[in-house]
Design a protein around this motif. Structure first.
Motif: not given
Ligand SMILES: Cc1cc2nc3c(=O)[nH]c(=O)nc-3n(C[C@H](O)[C@H](O)[C@H](O)COP(=O)(O)OP(=O)(O)OC[C@H]3O[C@@H](n4cnc5c(N)ncnc54)[C@H](O)[C@@H]3O)c2cc1C
Length: 448
Positions: A66, A72, A76, A135, A201-202, A321
């Motif tokens: 995570q 979304l 995660s 993110a 895991v990145v 959103t």
């Molecule tokens: C307000 C809002 C707007 C958004 N707009 C966009 C948009 O325009 N474009 C877009 O692409 N997304 C958007 N998103 C979705 C989200 O922000 C992205 O998917 C983002 O890349 C998730 O990053 P995170 O660090 O929060 O990952 P997490 O939510 O923590 O995890 C997402 C996934 O990645 C995996 N993961 C997380 N970290 C690692 C790691 N280090 N190694 C391996 N796997 C991992 C998790 O297991 C899970 O499957 C939006 C979300 C919100 C809340």
């Protein structure tokens, strides 16, 4: 579960077990997906991540990586009592190479911090979206995040030159040298992009930067029809190489955002479809931009150049959103359509949802430049998948993708076959079993 082995790796204070402390790690951003976990483990560096994964492998314990937990699609959060492996403490930005325009960032660095580090050296990071300050780099790679600037700079996969990752047996693969040309076999960074924590895991990434462009202009354009807005999108992209983003929303979404956040009406004359357009260059693009806008079929236009005014126009789009989430957990269906299908899809999707669930509300907005629409449906029980089925089947029938940028997660596993043949799914399963034979990495995610 005896967690002393984990405590000895990361320290007892970084193994959270108290429900009050783990709660925020077990529910997703939308509130639709909730689970529970025996522990949230917070390693400090790659070595600790590798030790934690090795412990999980030895004990047959499944783990959900995570980052910022802004995903979304329910990928995660621990839905079947997995351990949460939080990467947020790996938050160092190091080794900025201002000459080459590259930087190495830990998996827990937020996209906002990465952008700020790049800007301090005259560069910028080319991927951007609303959740930038939460993110993380690891999450962005795992979901191959897109955002608003894909038409100009590409998605996350296009920025990643190399990664460091911990595999399911605890071994570390690292390729962070930053060589742009390096055809030495399989490209693991590409494979990890979009793998949603199921293959490794990145822990860090080497990413390319883009030139920082100081001269910016943002316009909000109102149109009578969606066809006009989409035609304008094509003209803007063709005529203005400085265009970074073309974002679409509709009158009902604008009304919701205005009511939720007390914003004033952007125009005296209401429109049906709206575009937020941003152009950026080394020279002020305003005049060229304004002359192209003059040629478009717009009902109304507002142009902003100062940073505050630009942010005010963006707010109408970026607040969608959050405003939708405040109604209650939405079903979020992020999809892409071929350009020729987009307008027809906008018309038909509301009817399809109404036929299944007349009281549900459909909210549409997205990244028009990429044919990417976020279909959000509120007023639906979290477990009722009839609406998801209706929307995703329509997308596939029109030649689109059921996931443009959020991934498959838990939410869309059932429908992966709409876009992937049985041969493709078999190849994906073969990769998964080769890299994670015991299935400990995010086992409920992506593959049906
Ligand atoms: C307000 C809002 C707007 C958004 N707009 C966009 C948009 O325009 N474009 C877009 O692409 N997304 C958007 N998103 C979705 C989200 O922000 C992205 O998917 C983002 O890349 C998730 O990053 P995170 O660090 O929060 O990952 P997490 O939510 O923590 O995890 C997402 C996934 O990645 C995996 N993961 C997380 N970290 C690692 C790691 N280090 N190694 C391996 N796997 C991992 C998790 O297991 C899970 O499957 C939006 C979300 C919100 C809340």
């Amino acid at each position: 579960m005896n967690l002393t082995g984990l405590e000895s790796i990361v320290g007892a204070s970084n193994v959270l077990t108290d429900a009050a402390m783990t709660e925020s790690y077990t529910v997703d951003w939308t509130g639709r997906f909730r689970g529970s976990t025996p522990a949230v483990v917070r390693p400090a560096d790659t070595h600790e991540v590798a030790e934690v994964v090795r412990w999980c492998a030895a004990n047959g314990v499944a783990v959900v990586p995570q980052g910022g937990n802004t995903g979304l699609v329910g990928g995660s959060v621990p839905l079947r009592d997995e351990i949460v492996l939080s990467l947020r403490r790996l938050d160092a930005v190091s080794d900025v190479d201002a000459g080459a325009g590259q930087v190495t960032a830990g998996a827990g660095v937020t996209i906002g911090d990465l952008q700020r580090a790049a800007r301090a050296t005259g560069w910028d990071y080319g991927v951007d979206w609303g959740a930038r300050d939460t993110a993380t780099v690891g999450g962005a790679i795992a979901t191959n995040a897109g955002g608003s600037k894909v038409a100009r700079y590409g998605d996350t996969r296009a920025q990643v030159i190399g990664v460091e990752a911990v595999l399911a047996d605890g071994s570390v693969v690292a390729h962070l040298g930053g060589l742009l040309k390096d055809n030495t076999g399989y490209h693991l960074p590409s494979l990890l992009c979009g793998s949603e924590g199921t293959l490794g895991v990145v822990t860090a990434a080497r990413v390319r930067l883009v030139p920082a462009l100081s001269e910016r202009v943002v316009a909000l354009l109102g149109f009578e029809t969606v066809d006009q807005a989409l035609r304008a999108t094509s003209v803007l992209r063709r005529s203005l190489p400085s265009v970074e983003a073309v974002e679409l929303f509709f009158d009902d979404g604008l009304a919701l955002v205005r009511e939720t956040f007390g914003l004033s009406a952007p125009f005296a004359t209401p429109a049906s479809a709206y575009l937020v357009v941003e152009a950026a260059d080394h020279e002020d693009p305003t005049d060229t931009f304004a002359s192209v806008v003059d040629e478009l079929d717009v009902l109304a236009a507002s142009v902003a150049t100062s940073s505050d005014d630009r942010a005010a126009l963006w707010r109408y789009r970026e607040a969608h959103t959050e405003a939708i989430n405040l109604i209650g957990p939405p079903h979020k269906l992020d999809v892409t359509l071929p350009a020729v299908e987009l307008a027809g899809f906008v018309g038909e999707v509301r009817q399809r949802v109404a036929a299944v669930l007349p009281d549900a509300r459909v909210w549409l907005f997205g990244h028009a430049a990429d044919g990417n629409l976020h279909v959000n449906v509120t007023g639906v029980d979290p477990d009722d998948e009839r609406v998801d089925d209706a929307v995703l089947s329509l997308v596939a029938a029109r030649g689109g993708s059921i996931s443009a940028e959020h991934g498959i997660g838990t939410a869309k596993k059932r429908w992966l076959h709409l876009n992937r043949s049985s041969e493709e799914l078999a190849a994906m399963r073969a990769i998964k079993s080769a890299l994670d034979p015991r299935g400990i990495l995010n086992p409920n995610c992506l593959l049906p």
